[in-house]
Write an enzyme that holds these catalytic residues in place. Structure first.
Site, mmCIF file in Angstrom:
data_model
loop_
_atom_site.group_PDB
_atom_site.id
_atom_site.type_symbol
_atom_site.label_atom_id
_atom_site.label_comp_id
_atom_site.label_asym_id
_atom_site.label_seq_id
_atom_site.Cartn_x
_atom_site.Cartn_y
_atom_site.Cartn_z
ATOM 1 N N ASP A 117 126.315 -61.235 91.915
ATOM 2 C CA ASP A 117 125.388 -60.233 92.455
ATOM 3 C C ASP A 117 123.957 -60.434 91.954
ATOM 4 O O ASP A 117 123.008 -59.883 92.538
ATOM 5 C CB ASP A 117 125.827 -58.817 92.056
ATOM 6 C CG ASP A 117 127.145 -58.408 92.676
ATOM 7 O OD1 ASP A 117 127.649 -59.127 93.560
ATOM 8 O OD2 ASP A 117 127.689 -57.362 92.257
ATOM 9 N N GLU A 167 106.710 -41.387 58.410
ATOM 10 C CA GLU A 167 107.471 -40.245 58.961
ATOM 11 C C GLU A 167 106.550 -39.063 59.257
ATOM 12 O O GLU A 167 105.764 -38.623 58.418
ATOM 13 C CB GLU A 167 108.625 -39.795 58.044
ATOM 14 C CG GLU A 167 109.552 -38.779 58.706
ATOM 15 C CD GLU A 167 110.105 -39.226 60.072
ATOM 16 O OE1 GLU A 167 109.400 -39.044 61.087
ATOM 17 O OE2 GLU A 167 111.215 -39.774 60.109
ATOM 18 N N ASN A 168 106.677 -38.602 60.483
ATOM 19 C CA ASN A 168 105.792 -37.538 60.999
ATOM 20 C C ASN A 168 104.329 -37.961 60.931
ATOM 21 O O ASN A 168 103.434 -37.108 60.809
ATOM 22 C CB ASN A 168 106.004 -36.210 60.264
ATOM 23 C CG ASN A 168 107.426 -35.722 60.409
ATOM 24 O OD1 ASN A 168 107.996 -35.793 61.491
ATOM 25 N ND2 ASN A 168 108.023 -35.275 59.313
ATOM 26 N N ASP A 170 114.066 -41.532 63.006
ATOM 27 C CA ASP A 170 115.011 -40.589 63.620
ATOM 28 C C ASP A 170 115.636 -41.184 64.878
ATOM 29 O O ASP A 170 116.141 -40.461 65.723
ATOM 30 C CB ASP A 170 114.308 -39.272 63.933
ATOM 31 C CG ASP A 170 113.134 -39.464 64.890
ATOM 32 O OD1 ASP A 170 112.869 -40.625 65.316
ATOM 33 O OD2 ASP A 170 112.461 -38.470 65.224
ATOM 34 N N ASP A 196 106.477 -53.413 84.966
ATOM 35 C CA ASP A 196 107.695 -53.118 85.733
ATOM 36 C C ASP A 196 107.765 -53.946 87.016
ATOM 37 O O ASP A 196 108.806 -53.989 87.677
ATOM 38 C CB ASP A 196 107.762 -51.624 86.069
ATOM 39 C CG ASP A 196 108.007 -50.765 84.836
ATOM 40 O OD1 ASP A 196 108.322 -51.331 83.771
ATOM 41 O OD2 ASP A 196 107.863 -49.535 84.933
#
Ligand SMILES: *[C@@H]1O[C@H](CO)[C@@H](O)[C@H](O)[C@H]1NC(C)=O
Length: 500
Positions: A490, A223-224, A299, A437
């Site tokens: 489609d 964390e952090n 988080d 992508d």
């Protein structure tokens, strides 16, 4: 009966003998599993219960995948039959430990998921096919926006108490987003401060710590901070990873912790760090809260990607020897790659057209107008320029050569890519993001015709026309172009020879 130093035998009752699985090994080491998750196999030699649940798009019903045999690999044929001619999502990854620490769709946290209600997306059930000892099974392919969580886990470490964990990841699927994690996190899905997490992290995020080279690295999300060692900035002993299958280990107790790793397909573990807690306030003692996360930060940061095959968390600090025998078991399970595609074959170097199959649209072909990818009516009397706009050269997938990329016939060097889920024609900038992508994996057409073509990095999403514009769409979802109506039609295309 097999007997060697690497195969621990369990004898139950009079005659039942089996090779010890990871959680049997942790139990004999005095550090039992308190959570055990896998879509690929049983993690106890005596386990024959539920591995995971899938939900299909055609009618929203679910089914359960269990091992083929007690202690064995997942019976993925059940999934293949149930999901035939539709899409399937992994809805539950069951805890095999008996504690009920199942993983389900992660709720909104400090960061909101991409679903309209703020929840994270669920993973495709078919995005990460592999074989175990030659038998086809599926891992959990986490795209950005995807995450699983259990904020009410039982038996997980809290405060500064000791725990161990391991996971097997795809060492070639990662990014620099925060954070592809598996392990212990906050119970309220918020950042509650330094030391409130203790989870495996894998990727190339450099905002906190780093290892040797340019990554990707195994680090600990405490964390952090993503930590590779005691120095909060860098541990040159934490190597960049290129194993296809990567065994990752993290363990932590009072002012001690370690990260270890190995090729999950062969060889022993190496220790990347073993020592004191980082020299930054808040991490000694730790403030672990005991939730379990997969694919996200504590988080609910949802920017990361990665693939999970199996993993456990333990009570107590496992010995190196116990972990070494777990690694031997993982190697013996024989993880290996398998085809990412199915349906009519595409040949690298060939020129093709892609015809829509939706009733009323079957004269339309995937084409481009400038940088927009759309569908247009094309036939033998069309202009040469339109024919060229609807013609594509098949290339080996720029981001993964087990799949394909589509290069424009009239704008050489430009490829179909997705950006914000819309398809674009664009020149490669050479980046990892562009290549991924622009990579697509064809499979048998969802409506029984031709191919459906899923985005490699977002296997819940397929090339689809909607209002004559092309997207990568999920079968239902938050965008208008994700609408479930007409999805199979489609997103099914008949591949033919090119016009130009
Ligand atoms: C499945 O459930 C979603 C809502 O969760 C709904 O929008 C969709 O229409 C349902 N699909 C079918 C085929 O029932």
């Amino acid at each position: 009966m097999i007997h060697s130093s690497s195969s621990v035998l369990l004898v139950v009752g009079f005659a039942l003998v089996a090779t010890a699985a990871p959680c049997d090994l942790y139990a004999s080491g005095g550090t039992p599993c308190i959570a055990a998750h896998s879509t690929t196999r049983a993690l106890y030699s005596a386990y024959s219960g539920q591995l995971y649940q899938v939900k299909r798009g055609s009618d929203n019903t679910t089914t359960i995948i269990s091992p083929l045999s007690t202690g064995g690999v997942a019976n993925a044929a059940v999934q293949d039959t149930f999901c035939a001619s539709t899409t399937c999502l992994i809805t539950v990854i069951y805890d095999q430990s008996g504690r009920g620490n199942h993983l389900t769709q992660a709720p909104p946290g400090g960061f909101r998921g991409p679903e309209s209600n703020g929840y994270d997306n669920l993973a495709s059930a078919t995005g990460a096919p592999v074989t175990l000892d030659g038998k086809k099974v599926y891992g959990v392919f986490i795209s950005p926006g995807t995450g699983y969580r259990n904020n009410a886990a039982s038996g997980t470490a809290t405060g500064d108490s000791a725990e161990g964990m391991y996971a097997v990841f795809d060492g070639t699927h990662y990014n620099s987003g925060c954070c592809f994690d598996y392990g212990n996190a906050e119970t309220n899905s918020l950042d509650t401060g330094n030391g409130h997490m203790e989870a495996l992290y894998f990727g190339t995020n450099t905002a906190w710590g780093t290892g040797a080279g340019s990554g990707p690295w195994l680090m600990a999300d405490l964390e952090n901070g993503l930590f590779s060692g005691q120095n909060p900035k860098n541990n040159a002993g934490d190597p960049s990873i290129s194993f296809r299958f990567f065994t990752t280990i993290l363990k932590g107790g009072p002012n001690k912790w370690a990260i270890r790793g190995a090729n999950a397909a062969s060889g022993p573990l190496s220790t990347y760090y073993n020592g004191m807690r980082p020299s930054v306030s808040g991490y000694n003692p730790m403030h672990k809260e005991g939730a379990i996360i997969l694919g996200i930060g504590g988080d609910n940061s949802v920017s990361a990607q990665g693939t999970f095959y199996e993993g456990v968390m333990t009570s107590g600090y496992p010995t190196d020897a116990t972990e070494n025998s777990v690694q031997e078991n993982i190697v013996a399970a024989k993880y290996a790659t398998t085809s990412l595609t199915s349906g009519p074959i595409l040949t690298v170097g060939s020129s093709i057209s892609l015809r829509a199959t939706t009733p009323g649209y079957t004269t339309r072909y995937l084409a481009h107008t400038g940088s927009t990818i759309n569908t247009q009516v094309v036939d033998s009397s069309s202009s040469t320029s339109l024919k060229q706009q609807a013609s594509w050269t098949v290339r080996a997938g720029l981001g993964n050569n087990a799949c394909f990329s589509f290069e424009s016939k009239d704008t050489v060097g430009n490829y179909i890519r997705h950006s914000a889920f819309e398809l674009k024609l664009s020149a490669s900038d050479g980046s990892k993001q562009f290549k991924e992508d622009a990579t697509f994996c064809p499979q048998s057409g969802l409506n029984g015709q031709g191919n459906s073509i899923r985005a490699w990095g977002y296997p819940t999403r397929y090339i689809r026309h909607y209002s004559n514009v092309a997207y990568i769409s999920s079968n239902g979802g938050v965008h208008s172009f994700d609408q479930a109506a007409s999805f199979n039609d489609d997103s099914s295309w008949v591949i033919g020879s090119s016009f130009a």
